[in-house]
Design a protein around this motif. Structure first.
Motif, PDB file in Angstrom:
ATOM      1  N   SER A 346       0.843  -1.190   0.000  1.00  0.00           N
ATOM      2  CA  SER A 346       0.000   0.000   0.000  1.00  0.00           C
ATOM      3  C   SER A 346       0.881   1.244   0.000  1.00  0.00           C
ATOM      4  O   SER A 346       1.728   1.415   0.875  1.00  0.00           O
ATOM      5  CB  SER A 346      -0.906   0.001   1.240  1.00  0.00           C
ATOM      6  OG  SER A 346      -1.655   1.192   1.313  1.00  0.00           O
ATOM      7  N   ARG A 347       0.702   2.067  -1.014  1.00  0.00           N
ATOM      8  CA  ARG A 347       1.422   3.332  -1.098  1.00  0.00           C
ATOM      9  C   ARG A 347       2.925   3.088  -1.218  1.00  0.00           C
ATOM     10  O   ARG A 347       3.350   2.038  -1.687  1.00  0.00           O
ATOM     11  CB  ARG A 347       1.058   4.230   0.088  1.00  0.00           C
ATOM     12  CG  ARG A 347      -0.446   4.512   0.153  1.00  0.00           C
ATOM     13  CD  ARG A 347      -0.885   5.080   1.486  1.00  0.00           C
ATOM     14  NE  ARG A 347      -2.318   5.353   1.487  1.00  0.00           N
ATOM     15  CZ  ARG A 347      -3.023   5.608   2.569  1.00  0.00           C
ATOM     16  NH1 ARG A 347      -2.430   5.640   3.754  1.00  0.00           N
ATOM     17  NH2 ARG A 347      -4.312   5.843   2.490  1.00  0.00           N
ATOM     18  N   SER A 348       3.733   4.054  -0.812  1.00  0.00           N
ATOM     19  CA  SER A 348       5.178   3.930  -0.969  1.00  0.00           C
ATOM     20  C   SER A 348       5.872   4.882  -0.001  1.00  0.00           C
ATOM     21  O   SER A 348       5.236   5.736   0.618  1.00  0.00           O
ATOM     22  CB  SER A 348       5.594   4.243  -2.413  1.00  0.00           C
ATOM     23  OG  SER A 348       5.077   5.501  -2.819  1.00  0.00           O
ATOM     24  N   ALA A 349       7.193   4.743   0.105  1.00  0.00           N
ATOM     25  CA  ALA A 349       7.987   5.511   1.062  1.00  0.00           C
ATOM     26  C   ALA A 349       8.832   6.556   0.327  1.00  0.00           C
ATOM     27  O   ALA A 349       8.960   6.511  -0.901  1.00  0.00           O
ATOM     28  CB  ALA A 349       8.880   4.562   1.861  1.00  0.00           C
ATOM     29  N   PRO A 350       9.445   7.505   1.066  1.00  0.00           N
ATOM     30  CA  PRO A 350      10.291   8.512   0.401  1.00  0.00           C
ATOM     31  C   PRO A 350      11.379   7.910  -0.480  1.00  0.00           C
ATOM     32  O   PRO A 350      11.660   8.426  -1.566  1.00  0.00           O
ATOM     33  CB  PRO A 350      10.886   9.291   1.585  1.00  0.00           C
ATOM     34  CG  PRO A 350       9.843   9.194   2.651  1.00  0.00           C
ATOM     35  CD  PRO A 350       9.264   7.812   2.503  1.00  0.00           C
ATOM     36  N   ILE A 351      11.995   6.806  -0.035  1.00  0.00           N
ATOM     37  CA  ILE A 351      13.055   6.199  -0.840  1.00  0.00           C
ATOM     38  C   ILE A 351      12.531   5.750  -2.199  1.00  0.00           C
ATOM     39  O   ILE A 351      13.230   5.829  -3.217  1.00  0.00           O
ATOM     40  CB  ILE A 351      13.709   5.014  -0.082  1.00  0.00           C
ATOM     41  CG1 ILE A 351      14.907   4.485  -0.867  1.00  0.00           C
ATOM     42  CG2 ILE A 351      12.706   3.914   0.207  1.00  0.00           C
ATOM     43  CD1 ILE A 351      15.683   3.410  -0.149  1.00  0.00           C
ATOM     44  N   ASP A 352      11.272   5.301  -2.245  1.00  0.00           N
ATOM     45  CA  ASP A 352      10.689   4.854  -3.509  1.00  0.00           C
ATOM     46  C   ASP A 352      10.470   6.032  -4.460  1.00  0.00           C
ATOM     47  O   ASP A 352      10.623   5.893  -5.678  1.00  0.00           O
ATOM     48  CB  ASP A 352       9.368   4.135  -3.250  1.00  0.00           C
ATOM     49  CG  ASP A 352       9.525   2.978  -2.280  1.00  0.00           C
ATOM     50  OD1 ASP A 352      10.495   2.214  -2.430  1.00  0.00           O
ATOM     51  OD2 ASP A 352       8.691   2.848  -1.360  1.00  0.00           O
ATOM     52  N   HIS A 353      10.124   7.196  -3.917  1.00  0.00           N
ATOM     53  CA  HIS A 353       9.976   8.394  -4.753  1.00  0.00           C
ATOM     54  C   HIS A 353      11.327   8.807  -5.334  1.00  0.00           C
ATOM     55  O   HIS A 353      11.411   9.205  -6.507  1.00  0.00           O
ATOM     56  CB  HIS A 353       9.381   9.540  -3.927  1.00  0.00           C
ATOM     57  CG  HIS A 353       7.937   9.346  -3.570  1.00  0.00           C
ATOM     58  ND1 HIS A 353       7.524   8.405  -2.661  1.00  0.00           N
ATOM     59  CD2 HIS A 353       6.809   9.977  -4.004  1.00  0.00           C
ATOM     60  CE1 HIS A 353       6.204   8.460  -2.547  1.00  0.00           C
ATOM     61  NE2 HIS A 353       5.750   9.398  -3.339  1.00  0.00           N
ATOM     62  N   ARG A 354      12.383   8.713  -4.522  1.00  0.00           N
ATOM     63  CA  ARG A 354      13.714   9.087  -5.022  1.00  0.00           C
ATOM     64  C   ARG A 354      14.160   8.157  -6.146  1.00  0.00           C
ATOM     65  O   ARG A 354      14.688   8.618  -7.172  1.00  0.00           O
ATOM     66  CB  ARG A 354      14.725   9.074  -3.872  1.00  0.00           C
ATOM     67  CG  ARG A 354      14.550  10.224  -2.892  1.00  0.00           C
ATOM     68  CD  ARG A 354      15.741  10.331  -1.957  1.00  0.00           C
ATOM     69  NE  ARG A 354      15.772   9.244  -0.997  1.00  0.00           N
ATOM     70  CZ  ARG A 354      15.173   9.268   0.183  1.00  0.00           C
ATOM     71  NH1 ARG A 354      14.477  10.327   0.539  1.00  0.00           N
ATOM     72  NH2 ARG A 354      15.263   8.243   1.013  1.00  0.00           N
ATOM     73  N   VAL A 355      13.958   6.854  -5.956  1.00  0.00           N
ATOM     74  CA  VAL A 355      14.344   5.887  -6.994  1.00  0.00           C
ATOM     75  C   VAL A 355      13.533   6.125  -8.264  1.00  0.00           C
ATOM     76  O   VAL A 355      14.064   6.073  -9.380  1.00  0.00           O
ATOM     77  CB  VAL A 355      14.151   4.443  -6.482  1.00  0.00           C
ATOM     78  CG1 VAL A 355      14.329   3.438  -7.616  1.00  0.00           C
ATOM     79  CG2 VAL A 355      15.129   4.142  -5.356  1.00  0.00           C
ATOM     80  N   THR A 356      12.252   6.409  -8.112  1.00  0.00           N
ATOM     81  CA  THR A 356      11.388   6.655  -9.270  1.00  0.00           C
ATOM     82  C   THR A 356      11.870   7.860 -10.070  1.00  0.00           C
ATOM     83  O   THR A 356      11.928   7.820 -11.307  1.00  0.00           O
ATOM     84  CB  THR A 356       9.936   6.876  -8.817  1.00  0.00           C
ATOM     85  OG1 THR A 356       9.489   5.721  -8.092  1.00  0.00           O
ATOM     86  CG2 THR A 356       9.021   7.100 -10.006  1.00  0.00           C
ATOM     87  N   LEU A 357      12.233   8.939  -9.390  1.00  0.00           N
ATOM     88  CA  LEU A 357      12.733  10.123 -10.093  1.00  0.00           C
ATOM     89  C   LEU A 357      14.054   9.835 -10.798  1.00  0.00           C
ATOM     90  O   LEU A 357      14.315  10.363 -11.888  1.00  0.00           O
ATOM     91  CB  LEU A 357      12.890  11.284  -9.112  1.00  0.00           C
ATOM     92  CG  LEU A 357      11.585  11.987  -8.730  1.00  0.00           C
ATOM     93  CD1 LEU A 357      11.794  12.908  -7.538  1.00  0.00           C
ATOM     94  CD2 LEU A 357      11.028  12.780  -9.913  1.00  0.00           C
TER      95      LEU A 357
END
Length: 405
Positions: A346-357
């Motif tokens: 469910s959802r994601s964490a800050p580290i996942d946003h960084r990897v995505t960018l």
């Protein structure tokens, strides 16, 4: 008073003063060796070791924070700078209300002006009244949208200068338990802690002109990632977070469900797994595989999960990403006989946003992600029209709202 000097030849010195790190360290190290513990300021120490100080223009708002009243002065100055914030809230299904609220800034946090937001299926469920009645009573009125990009207006951190574009991480940390396994474990993640909150799910989301966030809730957007690509970061980060939680990445993979989450998961999985998963659309036969990302959700979740369990190879992992408001029956006999692993994400964490960018900085990834976005865009002043349009659409794609207009 013995004398009043001619003020035309005087300067009012302000702090902070600027140095390179090397000069500051060398000046303090020399002072320590020489036993100097009564220097007036850092400039005095720098002059002692032969460096030259120059004067630059300051300003009356460049105050020094020394005592408790200084914090209140700084807060008032920031409040005057930021002014009022416009908040557009859903008050009941199909009805929005716009209000102005006075900003009461916290100078330890990041003030962000939302620029561009994307309507999520969860936002549409609130708008159309498709959430349970008790959830609507508890959470409304509320500003919607949690997928978006903003720009920094104020920051106490030098790496987040005003004007910096940032992706907004919607997980709001409330947990104060240092022993919390979810918050302490990168493998689990704070998004699974029941004490934490989430923007546009009981907390005002991005439909406001100013948002205060902790530094952990903003991730700078690389210069080569366009805003209308970065706005899809939260959607794509769900797949990144799911892959991060897998213990075994070997074998073939399938993404079941061709909506925005399913499509974005296929894109990021192709980069992180090293091969492109098969995208299974509604009505397609379910192939045998070792990893499944179930992203059907809603009314399609039951059939998707049933078909996955039936087709899965022994020992396969089934990652559940799709959200359904209804309970779903599960064929536990096949789960047991095949030794299947079910992982809820469910959802994601800050580290996942960084990897995505980081992935979006690759042109071929950005081009694929941009296919999620439809060409038509709405202004915040036409929010009802935007939501009605998104609700009525049967075609694939994300509806964007310009949050500055």
């Amino acid at each position: 008073v013995q004398d009043i000097p001619e003020r035309a030849h005087l300067y009012n010195g302000q702090t902070p003063q600027g140095f390179t790190m090397e000069i500051a360290i060398a000046a303090h190290a020399k002072a320590s060796v020489d036993g100097i513990d009564n220097a007036t300021d850092d400039v005095q120490l720098a002059l002692r070791i032969g460096h030259r100080a120059v004067i630059v223009d300051g300003g009356p708002h460049n105050i020094k924070i020394t005592h408790a009243p200084d914090l209140e002065i700084a807060r008032l100055l920031l409040e005057r700078k930021l002014g009022r914030s416009k908040v557009v809230r859903l008050t009941r299904p199909f009805s929005f209300d716009e209000r102005e609220v006075l900003c009461t800034p916290d100078i330890t946090r990041i003030a962000v002006r939302p620029l561009l937001g994307s309507i999520c299926a969860a936002d549409l469920r609130y708008y159309a009244g498709k959430r349970p009645a008790d959830a609507l009573r508890r959470k409304l009125p509320m500003a919607l949208l949690h997928e978006g990009v903003g720009e920094v207006v104020f920051s106490p951190l030098p790496e987040l200068r005003p004007g910096t574009r940032v992706v907004i991480v919607p997980n709001i940390k409330r947990c104060a338990d240092p022993t919390c396994r979810a918050c302490a474990s990168e493998h689990i993640g704070e998004n699974y802690c029941p004490s934490n909150a989430f923007l546009s799910s009981g907390e005002d989301g991005l439909m406001q002109s100013l948002l205060e966030l902790d530094a952990r809730n903003v991730v700078p957007v690389p210069d080569d990632v366009a805003t209308d690509v970065a706005v899809m970061t939260e959607v794509a980060s769900i797949g990144v977070g799911a892959i991060r939680r897998l213990e075994d990445l070997a074998g073939t993979a399938c993404v079941v469900g061709a909506g925005p989450v399913g499509y974005a998961t296929q894109v990021v999985a192709a980069e992180l797994l090293g091969h492109e998963p098969v995208l299974v659309k509604h009505g397609d036969p379910m192939p045998a595989a070792d990893i499944y990302f179930e992203a059907a959700g809603g009314v399609g979740a039951e059939a998707a999960i049933r078909d996955i369990i039936s087709a899965a190879r022994p020992g396969a992992t089934i990652v559940l990403l799709g959200v359904s408001e209804n309970e779903i029956p599960l064929n536990t006999r096949l789960v047991l006989e095949k030794g299947l692993r079910l992982v809820g994400c469910s959802r994601s964490a800050p580290i996942d946003h960084r990897v995505t960018l980081e992935l979006m900085a690759h042109p071929h990834v950005a081009a694929k992600i941009k296919k999620l976005v439809i060409s038509q865009r709405f202004q915040l002043s036409r929010v009802r029209e935007a939501f009605d349009f998104a609700l009525a659409r049967s075609a694939w794609g994300k509806v964007l709202i310009d949050l500055t207009a």
